[in-house]
Design a protein around this motif. Sequence first.
Motif, mmCIF file in Angstrom:
data_model
loop_
_atom_site.group_PDB
_atom_site.id
_atom_site.type_symbol
_atom_site.label_atom_id
_atom_site.label_comp_id
_atom_site.label_asym_id
_atom_site.label_seq_id
_atom_site.Cartn_x
_atom_site.Cartn_y
_atom_site.Cartn_z
ATOM 1 N N GLU A 191 55.854 -25.625 92.210
ATOM 2 C CA GLU A 191 54.732 -25.810 91.673
ATOM 3 C C GLU A 191 54.837 -26.914 90.753
ATOM 4 O O GLU A 191 55.461 -26.646 89.678
ATOM 5 C CB GLU A 191 54.038 -24.375 91.203
ATOM 6 C CG GLU A 191 52.727 -24.577 90.816
ATOM 7 C CD GLU A 191 52.141 -23.225 90.205
ATOM 8 O OE1 GLU A 191 51.374 -22.992 89.180
ATOM 9 O OE2 GLU A 191 52.757 -22.014 90.568
ATOM 10 N N PHE A 192 53.923 -27.960 90.739
ATOM 11 C CA PHE A 192 53.979 -29.008 89.676
ATOM 12 C C PHE A 192 52.614 -29.605 89.349
ATOM 13 O O PHE A 192 51.451 -29.209 90.064
ATOM 14 C CB PHE A 192 54.875 -29.984 90.495
ATOM 15 C CG PHE A 192 54.295 -30.641 91.615
ATOM 16 C CD1 PHE A 192 53.197 -31.745 91.616
ATOM 17 C CD2 PHE A 192 54.561 -30.093 92.886
ATOM 18 C CE1 PHE A 192 52.788 -32.181 92.659
ATOM 19 C CE2 PHE A 192 53.767 -30.781 94.080
ATOM 20 C CZ PHE A 192 53.153 -31.678 93.859
ATOM 21 N N TYR A 193 52.597 -30.279 88.456
ATOM 22 C CA TYR A 193 51.309 -30.915 87.618
ATOM 23 C C TYR A 193 51.499 -32.139 87.084
ATOM 24 O O TYR A 193 52.602 -32.514 86.978
ATOM 25 C CB TYR A 193 50.731 -29.567 86.454
ATOM 26 C CG TYR A 193 50.489 -28.291 86.911
ATOM 27 C CD1 TYR A 193 49.554 -27.851 87.549
ATOM 28 C CD2 TYR A 193 51.478 -27.479 86.842
ATOM 29 C CE1 TYR A 193 49.203 -26.541 87.987
ATOM 30 C CE2 TYR A 193 51.348 -26.261 87.125
ATOM 31 C CZ TYR A 193 50.489 -25.788 87.562
ATOM 32 O OH TYR A 193 49.959 -24.382 87.896
ATOM 33 N N LEU A 194 50.494 -32.828 87.062
ATOM 34 C CA LEU A 194 50.391 -34.104 86.408
ATOM 35 C C LEU A 194 49.484 -34.062 85.241
ATOM 36 O O LEU A 194 48.442 -33.303 85.255
ATOM 37 C CB LEU A 194 49.874 -34.995 87.123
ATOM 38 C CG LEU A 194 50.121 -36.668 86.453
ATOM 39 C CD1 LEU A 194 51.401 -37.158 85.967
ATOM 40 C CD2 LEU A 194 49.143 -37.726 87.355
ATOM 41 N N SER A 195 49.887 -34.390 83.770
ATOM 42 C CA SER A 195 48.901 -34.118 82.645
ATOM 43 C C SER A 195 47.932 -35.399 82.899
ATOM 44 O O SER A 195 47.985 -36.205 83.509
ATOM 45 C CB SER A 195 49.779 -34.299 81.462
ATOM 46 O OG SER A 195 50.186 -35.786 81.339
ATOM 47 N N GLU A 196 46.673 -34.867 82.221
ATOM 48 C CA GLU A 196 45.620 -35.568 82.245
ATOM 49 C C GLU A 196 46.036 -36.975 82.032
ATOM 50 O O GLU A 196 45.243 -37.971 82.479
ATOM 51 C CB GLU A 196 44.649 -34.897 81.264
ATOM 52 C CG GLU A 196 43.172 -35.265 81.505
ATOM 53 C CD GLU A 196 42.225 -34.378 80.713
ATOM 54 O OE1 GLU A 196 42.059 -34.592 79.246
ATOM 55 O OE2 GLU A 196 41.179 -33.525 81.483
ATOM 56 N N ASP A 197 46.574 -37.116 80.739
ATOM 57 C CA ASP A 197 47.127 -38.611 80.434
ATOM 58 C C ASP A 197 48.036 -39.334 81.166
ATOM 59 O O ASP A 197 48.466 -40.267 80.760
ATOM 60 C CB ASP A 197 47.111 -38.750 78.952
ATOM 61 C CG ASP A 197 48.479 -37.978 78.502
ATOM 62 O OD1 ASP A 197 49.162 -37.240 79.389
ATOM 63 O OD2 ASP A 197 48.642 -37.599 77.525
ATOM 64 N N GLU A 198 48.464 -38.641 82.223
ATOM 65 C CA GLU A 198 49.702 -39.216 83.135
ATOM 66 C C GLU A 198 50.931 -39.364 82.215
ATOM 67 O O GLU A 198 51.771 -39.941 82.791
ATOM 68 C CB GLU A 198 49.389 -40.489 83.809
ATOM 69 C CG GLU A 198 48.085 -40.317 84.597
ATOM 70 C CD GLU A 198 47.863 -41.472 85.358
ATOM 71 O OE1 GLU A 198 48.472 -42.515 85.004
ATOM 72 O OE2 GLU A 198 46.785 -41.599 86.155
ATOM 73 N N ARG A 199 51.021 -38.782 81.047
ATOM 74 C CA ARG A 199 52.352 -38.725 80.245
ATOM 75 C C ARG A 199 53.452 -37.617 80.670
ATOM 76 O O ARG A 199 54.537 -38.070 80.664
ATOM 77 C CB ARG A 199 52.080 -38.715 78.909
ATOM 78 C CG ARG A 199 51.196 -39.928 78.095
ATOM 79 C CD ARG A 199 50.926 -39.335 76.785
ATOM 80 N NE ARG A 199 52.092 -38.862 75.796
ATOM 81 C CZ ARG A 199 51.979 -38.005 75.000
ATOM 82 N NH1 ARG A 199 50.693 -37.461 74.734
ATOM 83 N NH2 ARG A 199 52.939 -37.381 74.382
ATOM 84 N N PHE A 200 52.908 -36.863 81.391
ATOM 85 C CA PHE A 200 54.020 -35.751 81.494
ATOM 86 C C PHE A 200 54.006 -35.283 83.218
ATOM 87 O O PHE A 200 52.933 -35.058 83.662
ATOM 88 C CB PHE A 200 53.808 -34.627 80.960
ATOM 89 C CG PHE A 200 53.865 -34.792 79.265
ATOM 90 C CD1 PHE A 200 54.893 -35.347 78.633
ATOM 91 C CD2 PHE A 200 52.710 -34.257 78.664
ATOM 92 C CE1 PHE A 200 54.812 -35.744 77.359
ATOM 93 C CE2 PHE A 200 52.736 -34.531 77.068
ATOM 94 C CZ PHE A 200 53.849 -35.176 76.608
#
Length: 393
Positions: A191-200
């Motif tokens: 399971e993975f995610y991208l932070s809203e600001d694309e930093r993480f």
Amino acid sequence: MKRLPVFIATQPAGELLQESDGECVFNYHTPLPDAFVSLTMPVRAKSYAHARLLPLFEMHLPEGYLLSVIKKHFGKLGIADDFALLSLLAPSLKGRVTLNEQAHADTAELALADVLHNTSPDLFEALVQRFALHSPLSGVQPKVLAPLLDKATLRVEDFVVKSWGPDYPHLALNEWLCMRCLLEAQVEVPEFYLSEDERFFVMRRFDLHPHGGYWGFADFCVLQAKSRDEKYTGSYEQLAKSIVQFVSPAHRQPAMTQFFKALLLNQWLQNGDAHLKNFGVLYSSLSDVRLAPIYDVVCTTAYIRRDMQALTLRGTKRFVSPAQMRRFGIEACGLTPRQLERAMYECVQGLAWLVSATADLLDGSGEASRTAMLAHINRLAQRGLEAHAQMPG
């Protein structure tokens, strides 16, 4: 002589020792065959000896960015060698095998949502300062293993939080796109995610067993008895043979299909970092071993234009054609023609999603480096679709 006790699920299993000449030795303290610490180290009376840290324990050592942070902040404690580094990390290691008999009771100061929607420019540095010694993560990319509260489950769980620096701009977005492409191709991924600001890029730890405790995990450096310095040696054919050797018969065909699809997409996405430490197995017993979810997939030619494969495939480190991958799937992975066509079709679906997603992202404004990375991945995905369409049959 330096010593570290070794436990399985908080039960004593043996002892790891380092001799004065640097040789490392592991001795079992139990006669129970199920109390093995590694698939490659069955329980026996005879010692296991190695000129350096045994691969099972070396697997836990941080590399790259994390290692430099630990040496900078904890160097005065005397990190003379790998054994000393492992000793420093020992109290916080988690998993089926630990070097600490105490159970870990995690508390989280941050929630997963706080990381994904964070606006503080100092968040990653704060996580590193707090959790560097709790992060047995390999690889050169800036990353940290942090306990975060998942408000959906109301549980504190470990997540790998990855950032990026000027050498690899927008690497988090790159990895999210590549991993999502695999997910759309029905490859098992964490399971993975991208932070809203694309930093993480944020990935949930995937070795937690659904019934409590941890799966055992071993990467293919461990399974092939290689050190981390040898992670770029060997071939994908040899890796396929290792999967056959270690994965249980009941899980073998799905494992080979997943492995083939991951490699095929690595060709099309030009991931030059699919080395031995980026594949692994999960196990609950000697008779229940399966391929781990696929992780750490990025388009490396977005930054290193002439990059090549991490291991050889059909005798070369150059990225190969779909026709060569078809032969690899049949000869090395043992897929039937029908299984092969189905796997390639699913990978094409992943590429089609990627073409659409990168095109949508290119419509927006952004830095030149972000635009260049997205355009590069879009071209690769389109080229992969065209190459597949031109295949006979």
